[in-house]
Design a protein around this motif. Sequence first.
Motif, mmCIF file in Angstrom:
data_model
loop_
_atom_site.group_PDB
_atom_site.id
_atom_site.type_symbol
_atom_site.label_atom_id
_atom_site.label_comp_id
_atom_site.label_asym_id
_atom_site.label_seq_id
_atom_site.Cartn_x
_atom_site.Cartn_y
_atom_site.Cartn_z
ATOM 1 N N HIS A 150 80.992 32.173 -13.773
ATOM 2 C CA HIS A 150 80.959 30.732 -14.031
ATOM 3 C C HIS A 150 81.732 29.971 -12.946
ATOM 4 O O HIS A 150 81.251 28.947 -12.426
ATOM 5 C CB HIS A 150 81.530 30.432 -15.415
ATOM 6 C CG HIS A 150 81.635 28.974 -15.716
ATOM 7 N ND1 HIS A 150 80.536 28.199 -15.984
ATOM 8 C CD2 HIS A 150 82.711 28.152 -15.749
ATOM 9 C CE1 HIS A 150 80.925 26.950 -16.185
ATOM 10 N NE2 HIS A 150 82.240 26.896 -16.053
ATOM 11 N N ASN A 195 79.815 29.952 -9.562
ATOM 12 C CA ASN A 195 78.688 29.012 -9.631
ATOM 13 C C ASN A 195 79.182 27.571 -9.589
ATOM 14 O O ASN A 195 78.563 26.708 -8.960
ATOM 15 C CB ASN A 195 77.850 29.261 -10.887
ATOM 16 C CG ASN A 195 76.861 30.379 -10.693
ATOM 17 O OD1 ASN A 195 76.154 30.432 -9.691
ATOM 18 N ND2 ASN A 195 76.822 31.290 -11.645
ATOM 19 N N GLU A 196 80.297 27.313 -10.253
ATOM 20 C CA GLU A 196 80.894 25.982 -10.257
ATOM 21 C C GLU A 196 81.320 25.581 -8.837
ATOM 22 O O GLU A 196 81.131 24.437 -8.418
ATOM 23 C CB GLU A 196 82.104 26.001 -11.191
ATOM 24 C CG GLU A 196 82.600 24.654 -11.626
ATOM 25 C CD GLU A 196 83.707 24.804 -12.663
ATOM 26 O OE1 GLU A 196 84.856 24.417 -12.346
ATOM 27 O OE2 GLU A 196 83.424 25.321 -13.765
ATOM 28 N N ILE A 219 80.002 26.557 -6.022
ATOM 29 C CA ILE A 219 78.806 26.223 -5.237
ATOM 30 C C ILE A 219 78.275 24.849 -5.606
ATOM 31 O O ILE A 219 77.786 24.114 -4.746
ATOM 32 C CB ILE A 219 77.734 27.322 -5.391
ATOM 33 C CG1 ILE A 219 78.198 28.574 -4.636
ATOM 34 C CG2 ILE A 219 76.393 26.857 -4.877
ATOM 35 C CD1 ILE A 219 77.305 29.763 -4.788
ATOM 36 N N ASN A 220 78.392 24.483 -6.881
ATOM 37 C CA ASN A 220 77.970 23.146 -7.289
ATOM 38 C C ASN A 220 78.865 22.068 -6.665
ATOM 39 O O ASN A 220 78.398 21.003 -6.288
ATOM 40 C CB ASN A 220 77.987 23.015 -8.812
ATOM 41 C CG ASN A 220 76.844 23.767 -9.444
ATOM 42 O OD1 ASN A 220 75.814 23.991 -8.818
ATOM 43 N ND2 ASN A 220 77.032 24.187 -10.689
ATOM 44 N N ILE A 221 80.162 22.358 -6.555
ATOM 45 C CA ILE A 221 81.108 21.398 -5.987
ATOM 46 C C ILE A 221 80.985 21.345 -4.460
ATOM 47 O O ILE A 221 80.952 20.283 -3.867
ATOM 48 C CB ILE A 221 82.562 21.766 -6.374
ATOM 49 C CG1 ILE A 221 82.748 21.629 -7.883
ATOM 50 C CG2 ILE A 221 83.574 20.908 -5.627
ATOM 51 C CD1 ILE A 221 84.042 22.241 -8.395
ATOM 52 N N ASP A 222 80.935 22.547 -3.845
ATOM 53 C CA ASP A 222 80.894 22.648 -2.384
ATOM 54 C C ASP A 222 79.831 23.669 -1.976
ATOM 55 O O ASP A 222 80.133 24.861 -1.859
ATOM 56 C CB ASP A 222 82.270 23.054 -1.850
ATOM 57 C CG ASP A 222 82.332 23.129 -0.339
ATOM 58 O OD1 ASP A 222 81.309 22.845 0.327
ATOM 59 O OD2 ASP A 222 83.409 23.470 0.195
ATOM 60 N N PRO A 223 78.594 23.223 -1.747
ATOM 61 C CA PRO A 223 77.504 24.152 -1.393
ATOM 62 C C PRO A 223 77.697 24.889 -0.073
ATOM 63 O O PRO A 223 76.973 25.831 0.213
ATOM 64 C CB PRO A 223 76.271 23.248 -1.304
ATOM 65 C CG PRO A 223 76.645 21.983 -1.961
ATOM 66 C CD PRO A 223 78.127 21.856 -1.874
ATOM 67 N N TYR A 234 79.325 32.449 -2.285
ATOM 68 C CA TYR A 234 78.010 33.083 -2.171
ATOM 69 C C TYR A 234 78.161 34.602 -2.063
ATOM 70 O O TYR A 234 77.382 35.356 -2.638
ATOM 71 C CB TYR A 234 77.242 32.551 -0.953
ATOM 72 C CG TYR A 234 76.728 31.150 -1.129
ATOM 73 C CD1 TYR A 234 75.544 30.908 -1.822
ATOM 74 C CD2 TYR A 234 77.414 30.065 -0.604
ATOM 75 C CE1 TYR A 234 75.056 29.618 -1.982
ATOM 76 C CE2 TYR A 234 76.942 28.775 -0.760
ATOM 77 C CZ TYR A 234 75.764 28.554 -1.452
ATOM 78 O OH TYR A 234 75.289 27.277 -1.624
#
Length: 173
Positions: A28, A31-32, A34-38, A44
Amino acid sequence: MDILYTVDEKYLQGIEELHYGELPKALHIFNEIINIDPGYARAYYQLGCFYYYQFKNYQTAGFYFKKCIELEAEFPDVYTDYLKLLVTLKMYKSVELIAEKALLVPGVGKAEIYGQLGLNAEMQHDFVLAKEKYKLALLATDSDTDHVLFKDHLKRVDDKLHAKKSMVYAYQS
């Protein structure tokens, strides 16, 4: 209340959750991130490891490993796991390309890279090349455990080379 302020702190929390065996929490968190800073490559990498080792979803794992390399090619940890995945999938040409790139990155375990190259050659029944790569791995290792492991690989490849030789029968009267 979320007391973490930076992506790096969130990443460290995710790593900590992994060490405590809290895989769902860690998943979690990554994934969070990556949502904040791709563009956060290390998240990754961690997701690639999840999908490779935990879920056995090789296609998704490959996507995450490749994305990590695209974002941060100098991150040394990703290369060994990505090569293991490529060898598992028998993507022989990709193994060579990624290994070549990996050997140029500071901090990459050269012994592990050469070991994967040896395994790749062995899977293709190129035992001479496999032996060469395992010897390079043996020279690059600084661990007694890995030293023994690579010696075992060399012995196995030698056995395969001898098994491949044709039998010559001598006629005696």
